[in-house]
Design an enzyme around this catalytic site. Sequence first.
Site, PDB file in Angstrom:
ATOM      1  N   ASP A 463       0.820  -1.208   0.000  1.00  0.00           N
ATOM      2  CA  ASP A 463       0.000   0.000   0.000  1.00  0.00           C
ATOM      3  C   ASP A 463       0.860   1.268   0.000  1.00  0.00           C
ATOM      4  OD1 ASP A 463      -2.338   1.456   0.074  1.00  0.00           O
ATOM      5  OD2 ASP A 463      -3.201   0.339   1.731  1.00  0.00           O
ATOM      6  N   ASP A 532     -10.925   1.937  -3.068  1.00  0.00           N
ATOM      7  CA  ASP A 532     -11.490   1.615  -1.755  1.00  0.00           C
ATOM      8  C   ASP A 532     -13.011   1.664  -1.807  1.00  0.00           C
ATOM      9  OD1 ASP A 532      -9.145   1.113  -0.515  1.00  0.00           O
ATOM     10  OD2 ASP A 532      -8.993   3.014   0.544  1.00  0.00           O
TER      11      ASP A 532
HETATM   12  C1  GLA Z   1      -5.848   1.654   2.160  1.00  0.00           C
HETATM   13  C2  GLA Z   1      -6.264   0.504   1.255  1.00  0.00           C
HETATM   14  C3  GLA Z   1      -7.316  -0.327   1.920  1.00  0.00           C
HETATM   15  C4  GLA Z   1      -6.793  -0.841   3.245  1.00  0.00           C
HETATM   16  C5  GLA Z   1      -6.353   0.331   4.115  1.00  0.00           C
HETATM   17  C6  GLA Z   1      -5.662  -0.158   5.367  1.00  0.00           C
HETATM   18  O1  GLA Z   1      -6.874   2.582   2.285  1.00  0.00           O
HETATM   19  O2  GLA Z   1      -6.711   0.984   0.023  1.00  0.00           O
HETATM   20  O3  GLA Z   1      -7.675  -1.413   1.100  1.00  0.00           O
HETATM   21  O4  GLA Z   1      -5.731  -1.724   3.018  1.00  0.00           O
HETATM   22  O5  GLA Z   1      -5.440   1.165   3.424  1.00  0.00           O
HETATM   23  O6  GLA Z   1      -5.277   0.879   6.177  1.00  0.00           O
END
Ligand code: GLA
Length: 717
Positions: A463, A532
Amino acid sequence: MKKISTSVVLFFAIALIVKGQTDILIPVSTQNTDLIFKVGTDNRLYQAYIGPKLTRAIDNKAFQRPVHLAYVTSGTDNLFEPAIRITHSDGNPSLELHYVSHLTEKPEENVTITHIRLKDPLYPVEVILHFKAFAREDVLEQWVEITHQEKKPVTLYNYATSMLYFDAGKYWLTQFHGDWAEEMKMQENELTSGIKIIDSKLGARAHMYQTPVFFLSLNDKSNENTGELIAGTLGWSGNFQFLFEVDEKNALRIRSGINPFASEYSLQPGQPFITPSFVFTYSAQGKGLASRNLHRWAINYGIMDGGEPRLTLLNNWETTFFNFNEEKLTALLDDTKKMGLDMFLLDDGWFANKYPRKNDMVGLGDWQENKAKLPNGIGYLVKEAEDRSVKFGIWIEPEMVNPKSELYETHPDWILKLPNRPEHYYRNQLVLDLANPQVQDFVFNVADGLLTKYPGIAFFKWDCNRMMTNTYSVYLKDKQSHLYIDYVNGLYKVFARLRQKYPHLPMMLCSGGGGRVDYGAMRYFTEFWASDNTDPLERIYIQWGYSYFFPALAVCNHVTSWGKQSLKFRTDVAMMGKMGFDIPVNEFNEKELAFCQVAVKNYKRLSEVIWRGELYRLISPYEENRAVLMYVDNTCDKAVLFSYTLNSRYGETFNNVRLKGLDPAKTYAVNEINIFPGIRSIFPTKNVYSGDYLMKVGLNLTSFQPLTSSVIEITAE
Ligand code: GLA
């Protein structure tokens, strides 16, 4: 940025400088496209042609007066945007590039690489234009290498990857923009006289607002099956820029490359500056063909292990967020198994002890298991997963740090922040300085350390949750303007090291959703997290957007509790890409569980067609209150069609959907699958049609019920 082979270096070392050679034509060709350069009487290199492949051999007298310089310089007679602008070590701001030589290699039957060497007649500055042509995929990749042998550094201000020209009546630009949870919104506009720029200045998570992809249609707007266009994308995970300039003669130049914003680069003698790649395809049959070309290229060349299977998974993010312990996770491992999924993916929240990662304000940077949540460590979970014959994957975000972390306390000099201004946070975190080799080692060791300690880890979700602001690198000292570029190259060094040691470990690229999606990073990743936003209605548009440039097997879609639609609708939407679940399975009733289990089985049976089949977008959600697309395998024996009703107005009619890509001579069984227990199928009996019928008459398969869907399996008899 690219590496160049030693044989090429050798060739250029021994190549004679050809003076005064003109009428040299240099074609760069795929099966259906020609890009042709010509050396002019002034020894400059011109783009003579781009378009459908010329069927007859062309003689050198063709293209008598080319006017579009292939790699336009600055400081002499150019009046428009240059591809390259530099200041020499003596302060002189001009550059002139003359043709020196060219070379064509054929590393494999399908691939031809052309290198064209240009040089300034006055200064020891060289530019090599590289073109890689993928014949069957009809895709071209290009990049540029700049070097000099002056006594002192020269400064680069512009260093484009590519300059392409078109002469048409009108130009239509389709761009994709968005924000967190709103990725890939499509807009199309006519380009008018002057400059239009699509770019990013975000440094990290660079594609959050603009994605580095576009369509450029010539004369008329193109649609799915008609129209002349190019689809282009830059393989660079940092600041990018596409510049479109329509000049006084209505010619269009498209400059693609790293964004020169705040990025003048001081280039040492002998040190090559190699740009990232611009990847594009030309289509005279609309956007559909362009997408299929790019998908085939991506599967064969552009993304990690495009020919390999992907893992279906259960993720815990939207189910638990940060609130979990060993017991909860073990139960999720049971659910993974129960659902028939391949892997459990443990998301954020598993690490840090001095500042336990209980929310997104603390602990980022401290990559040791949190002892309270996981007293027996990751090893225990890996073992529990193995005992259930499911794989175990884990989330990391190693480029970032919370101010409340041990990493922040021990290595403030590793963090990008201004020494004399307040820190500026986004998601309560700061970016580490990947220009610094020590930080590169640290980031590599986060991933490598986990894999060394727990070789059973089968997957990473990598990420990157913020962009750069208040940015300053302690390491770069007086070279701050190198940061945006050196950061990305530092990141690629880490990825390359990881790939050397773990060549086939599947990895999902994530950036707070789809904030970093490009083919520069996808060389190292098997897939990416698209957004997301997992509300399936939104998701149809987001996934539709990605489908223009990225193949389905790379686009991760999870069934979640976000959105009020039926479980079936949510599942059908997730199924048109790389499917996963992120939902409390233990709250399913019997029917829901049974439905999901069958859907997973259906997906596994059909995933080859979805991942590597040819995509036909049949009805666009941008044009109607429904969305329909289908994938067809390369033998035309199997196809899967996804149909979604988004809304329906009083009196609205939905016409038959005409299928595409089938063999007209074959007979197909058409069956609805993913039927929710107790619900009647729209095709209750066995249906058999010819391919010809399906493509000419089509099927009436759209429900008038908003937010409903059907998945149709089509099999040659
Ligand atoms: C980001 C990712 C999510 C999740 C969060 C965790 O927003 O896109 O899928 O993994 O971080 O903090």
